[in-house]
Design a protein around this motif. Structure first.
Motif: not given
Length: 400
Positions: A318-339
């Motif tokens: 579970k923790e590995q999955a959360r870290l993977a999702v957060n890494d994607w949120i921060r680095t994927s460029g999908t979002f106009d900005a990240v909080l």
């Protein structure tokens, strides 16, 4: 002053249908987050199997959420296509005609609806302790919507709203931020005497001059998931609403004046429960990517927030999955900005948990944690200046 297009002031996403309305009037209480005039309300019947038959609806201003008393002279009868009654079919919504009512940021709006025998499409949640949405039921049968004294109503029921899912107005605000999320956005367990993080954000933006502001609409539902899957807590979804992709159009993109969507969701997917196993990171990411694409296609900016610590063991799945999702949120460029809410609240000594002073339980911040989240948000991600950098601006009602 030139008015911008109607901007959404407040919202509470309907989550399910819970029975049939008795012969009473329900006075719903919501708090608006921007100045506005020509107020409109939206009533919804998204889950009912029979029509919602509204015999009357009234809209007024309350001095305080805990009291059914209205500001004298503020109560207005709502009309729908210039008619005092309206029938909302199963799956439908309806906007009222504009009302001659002016509100300021922070005002409590009372929407009194008389619809006996109709399916109760509602939002029921353990409420926060400050600026609490909720409702009053009339003590006796019949239509009590016109009562400004409050004597027709019983005790306040915090966290219960029937049929009302949006309030809109013509406003000088530049647009609306819609916070799409689960219980952390909804305000569940934000105990300790303070507001939700969305309310903290709205108050900060409210320090800006009226023409520089954005309103903030809360579209959080406790137990909600960001991906389309069986709900981990209730397979009927009556507790938790449809998954975010299924409710995106109704709860977000259909609202007038939306300029930004702020997504904080995924905890329930990754955590799992009795009715659904923990979702893999790829499923959660795919859902976020799909939501972002639909938001961008609508011409709206998309802000992503990282998922908070969940007390899952370091190195565990579970923790590995959360870290993977957060890494994607921060680095994927999908979002106009990240909080980076994870970085804001995690305990430096144990990043798998929220700091103890800001934690109510493993998933939820307390009121202090919500305040930290709301104050951590860089307003520039919404194209806004910092309030402290501006001279104080007077708050005034808009001319109708």
């Amino acid at each position: 002053m030139a008015f911008h297009p109607p901007g959404e002031l407040t919202e509470s996403s309907l989550q399910g249908v819970h029975g049939t309305a008795p012969d009473v009037t329900v006075r719903n209480v919501l708090t608006v987050t921007a100045n506005g005039a020509a107020l409109r309300i939206r009533l919804g019947n998204p889950f009912g199997g029979t029509p919602l038959v509204v015999r009357s609806a009234w809209v007024g201003v309350q001095p305080a959420t805990h009291s059914p008393v209205l500001v004298p002279g503020s109560n207005r009868r709502a009309t729908f296509g210039f008619k005092r009654t309206v029938t909302v079919p199963p799956g439908g919504t309806v906007w009222s005609d504009p009302l001659p009512l002016t509100v300021r940021s922070g005002d409590h709006v009372a929407v009194s609806v008389y619809a006996p025998g109709s399916p109760i499409n509602d939002h029921t949640f353990p409420p926060p302790e400050s600026d609490t949405p909720g409702s009053f039921l009339s003590a006796g049968p019949g239509d009590a919507g016109s009562d400004e004294s409050g004597t027709a109503y019983g005790a306040f029921s915090p966290g219960n709203l029937w049929w009302v899912d949006a309030v809109s107005a013509v406003s000088a605000a530049r647009g609306t931020i819609v916070a799409l999320g689960d219980s952390i956005t909804d305000g569940y367990n934000a105990f300790g005497g303070g507001p939700r993080w969305t309310d903290v954000l709205a108050a900060r933006i409210g320090q800006l001059p009226p023409g520089r502001r954005l309103s903030v609409a809360n579209a959080g539902i406790s137990g909600n998931t960001v991906s389309v899957q069986p709900n981990p807590y209730d397979p009927t979804t009556q507790c938790c609403g449809p998954p975010a992709p299924s409710r995106l159009d109704r709860d977000v993109l259909s609202l007038p004046g939306v300029s930004h969507v702020l997504l904080l969701e995924g905890t329930n997917d990754l955590g799992g429960g009795d009715h659904a196993p923990p979702a893999p990171a790829a499923q959660t990411i795919d859902a976020m990517r799909t939501i972002a694409a639909r938001v961008h296609a609508a011409g709206v900016k998309m802000i992503g927030a990282t998922i908070l610590p969940m007390c899952n063991a370091a190195g565990g799945a579970k923790e590995q999955a959360r870290l993977a999702v957060n890494d994607w949120i921060r680095t994927s460029g999908t979002f106009d900005a990240v909080l980076d809410f994870d970085a804001v609240l995690r305990d430096p000594a144990d990043p798998t948990v929220i700091r103890q002073a800001w934690r109510n339980d493993c998933y939820h911040p307390n009121a202090a944690g919500d305040r930290v989240l709301g104050e951590s948000i860089d307003l520039s991600v919404f194209g806004l200046p910092r309030p402290a950098a501006l001279a104080p601006a007077g708050d005034h009602r808009l001319a109708g």
